[in-house]
Motif scaffolding. Structure first.
Motif, PDB file in Angstrom:
ATOM      1  N   GLY A  59     -83.932  18.764 -16.668  1.00 27.16           N
ATOM      2  CA  GLY A  59     -83.409  20.020 -16.939  1.00 27.16           C
ATOM      3  C   GLY A  59     -83.522  20.630 -15.330  1.00 27.16           C
ATOM      4  N   LEU A  60     -83.106  21.925 -15.467  1.00 24.21           N
ATOM      5  CA  LEU A  60     -83.030  22.574 -14.093  1.00 24.21           C
ATOM      6  C   LEU A  60     -84.293  23.058 -13.577  1.00 24.21           C
ATOM      7  CD1 LEU A  60     -80.115  25.238 -14.796  1.00 24.21           C
ATOM      8  CD2 LEU A  60     -79.974  22.898 -13.302  1.00 24.21           C
ATOM      9  N   PRO A  61     -84.385  23.046 -12.112  1.00 26.20           N
ATOM     10  CA  PRO A  61     -85.796  23.607 -11.739  1.00 26.20           C
ATOM     11  C   PRO A  61     -86.052  24.872 -11.789  1.00 26.20           C
ATOM     12  CG  PRO A  61     -84.255  23.149 -10.078  1.00 26.20           C
ATOM     13  CD  PRO A  61     -83.597  22.664 -11.399  1.00 26.20           C
ATOM     14  N   ASP A  62     -87.172  25.302 -11.806  1.00 32.13           N
ATOM     15  CA  ASP A  62     -87.552  26.761 -11.579  1.00 32.13           C
ATOM     16  C   ASP A  62     -86.554  27.433 -10.558  1.00 32.13           C
ATOM     17  OD1 ASP A  62     -89.297  26.602 -13.807  1.00 32.13           O
ATOM     18  OD2 ASP A  62     -90.875  26.257 -12.408  1.00 32.13           O
ATOM     19  N   GLY A  63     -86.293  28.447 -10.801  1.00 30.44           N
ATOM     20  CA  GLY A  63     -85.517  29.342  -9.502  1.00 30.44           C
ATOM     21  C   GLY A  63     -84.222  29.421  -9.762  1.00 30.44           C
ATOM     22  N   LEU A  64     -83.792  28.798 -10.803  1.00 25.81           N
ATOM     23  CA  LEU A  64     -82.330  28.624 -11.114  1.00 25.81           C
ATOM     24  C   LEU A  64     -82.124  29.370 -12.681  1.00 25.81           C
ATOM     25  CD1 LEU A  64     -80.694  25.099 -10.121  1.00 25.81           C
ATOM     26  CD2 LEU A  64     -80.610  27.325  -8.792  1.00 25.81           C
ATOM     27  N   ASP A  65     -80.997  30.284 -12.581  1.00 26.06           N
ATOM     28  CA  ASP A  65     -80.731  30.901 -13.834  1.00 26.06           C
ATOM     29  C   ASP A  65     -79.303  30.041 -14.479  1.00 26.06           C
ATOM     30  OD1 ASP A  65     -79.630  32.525 -15.972  1.00 26.06           O
ATOM     31  OD2 ASP A  65     -79.778  34.247 -14.540  1.00 26.06           O
ATOM     32  N   ALA A  66     -79.782  29.425 -15.523  1.00 20.89           N
ATOM     33  CA  ALA A  66     -78.539  28.817 -15.959  1.00 20.89           C
ATOM     34  C   ALA A  66     -77.534  29.484 -16.748  1.00 20.89           C
ATOM     35  CB  ALA A  66     -78.935  27.800 -17.273  1.00 20.89           C
ATOM     36  N   THR A  67     -77.518  30.726 -17.086  1.00 19.25           N
ATOM     37  CA  THR A  67     -76.854  31.802 -17.603  1.00 19.25           C
ATOM     38  C   THR A  67     -75.718  32.025 -16.593  1.00 19.25           C
ATOM     39  OG1 THR A  67     -77.906  33.788 -17.189  1.00 19.25           O
ATOM     40  CG2 THR A  67     -78.169  32.139 -19.363  1.00 19.25           C
ATOM     41  N   ARG A  68     -75.983  31.993 -15.238  1.00 23.40           N
ATOM     42  CA  ARG A  68     -75.171  32.525 -14.241  1.00 23.40           C
ATOM     43  C   ARG A  68     -74.376  31.237 -13.802  1.00 23.40           C
ATOM     44  NH1 ARG A  68     -78.503  34.486  -9.211  1.00 23.40           N
ATOM     45  NH2 ARG A  68     -76.397  34.476  -8.380  1.00 23.40           N
ATOM     46  N   PRO A  69     -72.980  31.687 -13.403  1.00 15.75           N
ATOM     47  CA  PRO A  69     -71.957  30.700 -13.301  1.00 15.75           C
ATOM     48  C   PRO A  69     -71.813  30.205 -11.764  1.00 15.75           C
ATOM     49  CG  PRO A  69     -71.008  32.779 -13.277  1.00 15.75           C
ATOM     50  CD  PRO A  69     -72.252  33.111 -13.603  1.00 15.75           C
ATOM     51  N   GLU A  70     -72.456  30.933 -10.883  1.00 16.51           N
ATOM     52  CA  GLU A  70     -72.655  30.256  -9.416  1.00 16.51           C
ATOM     53  C   GLU A  70     -73.608  29.318  -9.481  1.00 16.51           C
ATOM     54  OE1 GLU A  70     -73.786  33.925 -10.257  1.00 16.51           O
ATOM     55  OE2 GLU A  70     -71.959  34.071 -10.138  1.00 16.51           O
ATOM     56  N   ARG A  79     -51.998  15.142 -16.381  1.00 16.80           N
ATOM     57  CA  ARG A  79     -51.622  16.572 -16.180  1.00 16.80           C
ATOM     58  C   ARG A  79     -50.344  16.751 -16.129  1.00 16.80           C
ATOM     59  NH1 ARG A  79     -56.624  15.616 -13.370  1.00 16.80           N
ATOM     60  NH2 ARG A  79     -55.462  14.809 -11.283  1.00 16.80           N
ATOM     61  N   ARG A  80     -49.419  15.780 -15.381  1.00 22.12           N
ATOM     62  CA  ARG A  80     -48.248  16.166 -15.336  1.00 22.12           C
ATOM     63  C   ARG A  80     -47.631  16.224 -16.647  1.00 22.12           C
ATOM     64  NH1 ARG A  80     -48.839  12.208 -11.255  1.00 22.12           N
ATOM     65  NH2 ARG A  80     -47.749  10.705 -12.769  1.00 22.12           N
ATOM     66  N   ALA A  81     -47.979  15.369 -17.688  1.00 19.93           N
ATOM     67  CA  ALA A  81     -47.262  15.659 -19.283  1.00 19.93           C
ATOM     68  C   ALA A  81     -47.825  16.795 -19.942  1.00 19.93           C
ATOM     69  CB  ALA A  81     -47.789  14.172 -19.876  1.00 19.93           C
ATOM     70  N   GLY A  82     -48.601  17.567 -19.243  1.00 22.53           N
ATOM     71  CA  GLY A  82     -48.830  19.036 -19.736  1.00 22.53           C
ATOM     72  C   GLY A  82     -49.827  18.872 -20.694  1.00 22.53           C
ATOM     73  N   HIS A  83     -50.999  17.696 -20.844  1.00 21.58           N
ATOM     74  CA  HIS A  83     -52.023  17.880 -21.810  1.00 21.58           C
ATOM     75  C   HIS A  83     -53.212  18.553 -21.080  1.00 21.58           C
ATOM     76  CE1 HIS A  83     -50.206  14.451 -23.946  1.00 21.58           C
ATOM     77  NE2 HIS A  83     -49.929  13.664 -22.840  1.00 21.58           N
ATOM     78  N   PRO A  84     -53.948  19.053 -22.110  1.00 21.49           N
ATOM     79  CA  PRO A  84     -54.883  20.048 -21.761  1.00 21.49           C
ATOM     80  C   PRO A  84     -56.083  19.158 -20.786  1.00 21.49           C
ATOM     81  CG  PRO A  84     -55.155  19.437 -24.003  1.00 21.49           C
ATOM     82  CD  PRO A  84     -53.946  18.806 -23.458  1.00 21.49           C
ATOM     83  N   THR A  85     -56.435  19.936 -19.810  1.00 22.08           N
ATOM     84  CA  THR A  85     -57.588  19.542 -19.182  1.00 22.08           C
ATOM     85  C   THR A  85     -58.678  20.677 -18.763  1.00 22.08           C
ATOM     86  OG1 THR A  85     -56.810  20.023 -16.952  1.00 22.08           O
ATOM     87  CG2 THR A  85     -56.377  17.831 -17.687  1.00 22.08           C
ATOM     88  N   ARG A  86     -59.772  20.424 -18.468  1.00 26.52           N
ATOM     89  CA  ARG A  86     -61.026  21.409 -18.183  1.00 26.52           C
ATOM     90  C   ARG A  86     -61.596  20.920 -16.811  1.00 26.52           C
ATOM     91  NH1 ARG A  86     -64.859  22.925 -22.865  1.00 26.52           N
ATOM     92  NH2 ARG A  86     -65.898  21.016 -21.981  1.00 26.52           N
ATOM     93  N   SER A  87     -61.729  21.790 -16.023  1.00 25.24           N
ATOM     94  CA  SER A  87     -62.471  21.770 -14.762  1.00 25.24           C
ATOM     95  C   SER A  87     -63.318  22.402 -14.443  1.00 25.24           C
ATOM     96  CB  SER A  87     -61.516  21.608 -13.661  1.00 25.24           C
ATOM     97  OG  SER A  87     -60.698  22.734 -13.571  1.00 25.24           O
ATOM     98  N   HIS A  88     -64.086  22.414 -13.185  1.00 24.97           N
ATOM     99  CA  HIS A  88     -65.122  23.437 -12.823  1.00 24.97           C
ATOM    100  C   HIS A  88     -64.775  23.673 -11.272  1.00 24.97           C
ATOM    101  CE1 HIS A  88     -67.220  19.647 -12.723  1.00 24.97           C
ATOM    102  NE2 HIS A  88     -67.585  19.815 -11.491  1.00 24.97           N
ATOM    103  N   ASP A  89     -64.975  24.963 -10.817  1.00 29.59           N
ATOM    104  CA  ASP A  89     -64.979  25.075  -9.442  1.00 29.59           C
ATOM    105  C   ASP A  89     -66.059  24.450  -8.780  1.00 29.59           C
ATOM    106  OD1 ASP A  89     -62.495  26.616  -9.735  1.00 29.59           O
ATOM    107  OD2 ASP A  89     -63.922  28.476 -10.223  1.00 29.59           O
ATOM    108  N   LEU A  90     -65.703  24.066  -7.532  1.00 29.00           N
ATOM    109  CA  LEU A  90     -66.760  23.526  -6.383  1.00 29.00           C
ATOM    110  C   LEU A  90     -66.543  24.551  -5.391  1.00 29.00           C
ATOM    111  CD1 LEU A  90     -65.905  19.824  -6.415  1.00 29.00           C
ATOM    112  CD2 LEU A  90     -67.591  20.929  -7.659  1.00 29.00           C
ATOM    113  N   ALA A  91     -67.924  24.776  -4.619  1.00 27.57           N
ATOM    114  CA  ALA A  91     -67.869  25.688  -3.369  1.00 27.57           C
ATOM    115  C   ALA A  91     -68.283  24.795  -2.452  1.00 27.57           C
ATOM    116  CB  ALA A  91     -68.919  26.513  -3.927  1.00 27.57           C
TER     117      ALA A  91
END
Length: 131
Positions: A120-131, A63-75
């Motif tokens: 797979g995801l259990p019933d009750g979760l919407d995989a298209t929602r980001p949260e 990261r210090r070298a400026g190379h690209p990274t991706r991450s996800h938010d944790l709540a």
């Protein structure tokens, strides 16, 4: 292959890899400088995963070298409670073991033990929602 999967480098690393990855999937280890990559490789070899194709031993340097990274938010649990207090309806997936979950399931949560997520995801979760 199911795609990219993050497994924390811990004393149970090999157990989780064995549960979550397809048999002998090619693996690239991504670590911080203080993590024991040699131990991770040893755990992988013990369970028959010998397709370690790359090791990134110091992501902070990357990261210090400026190379690209991706991450996800944790709540945090507090983030979830604050969102609910604002009237939002955040999704909450509880991945604890069944014996841990029964005592105090978080209100509004959906439970699926982490190793079962490969199916797979259990019933009750919407995989298209980001949260």
């Amino acid at each position: 292959m199911r795609g990219a999967l993050n497994v924390e480098l811990s004393h149970q690393f090999g157990v989780w890899v064995g549960w979550l990855l397809d048999w002998n999937s090619p693996i690239a280890l991504v670590a911080e400088a203080d993590q024991d990559v040699e131990e991770a490789v040893t755990q992988l070899l013990r369970i028959g995963f010998d397709e370690v194709r790359g090791v990134f031993p110091d992501m902070a340097a990357w990261r210090r070298a400026g190379h690209p990274t991706r991450s996800h938010d944790l709540a945090t649990p507090l983030d979830h409670m604050m969102a609910a207090a604002r009237g939002e309806r955040p999704q909450l997936l509880d991945v604890r073991a069944p014996d841990q979950w029964g005592a105090a399931p978080p209100p509004g949560s959906v439970h699926r033990y982490l190793p079962a997520l490969v199916d797979g995801l259990p019933d009750g979760l919407d995989a298209t929602r980001p949260e």
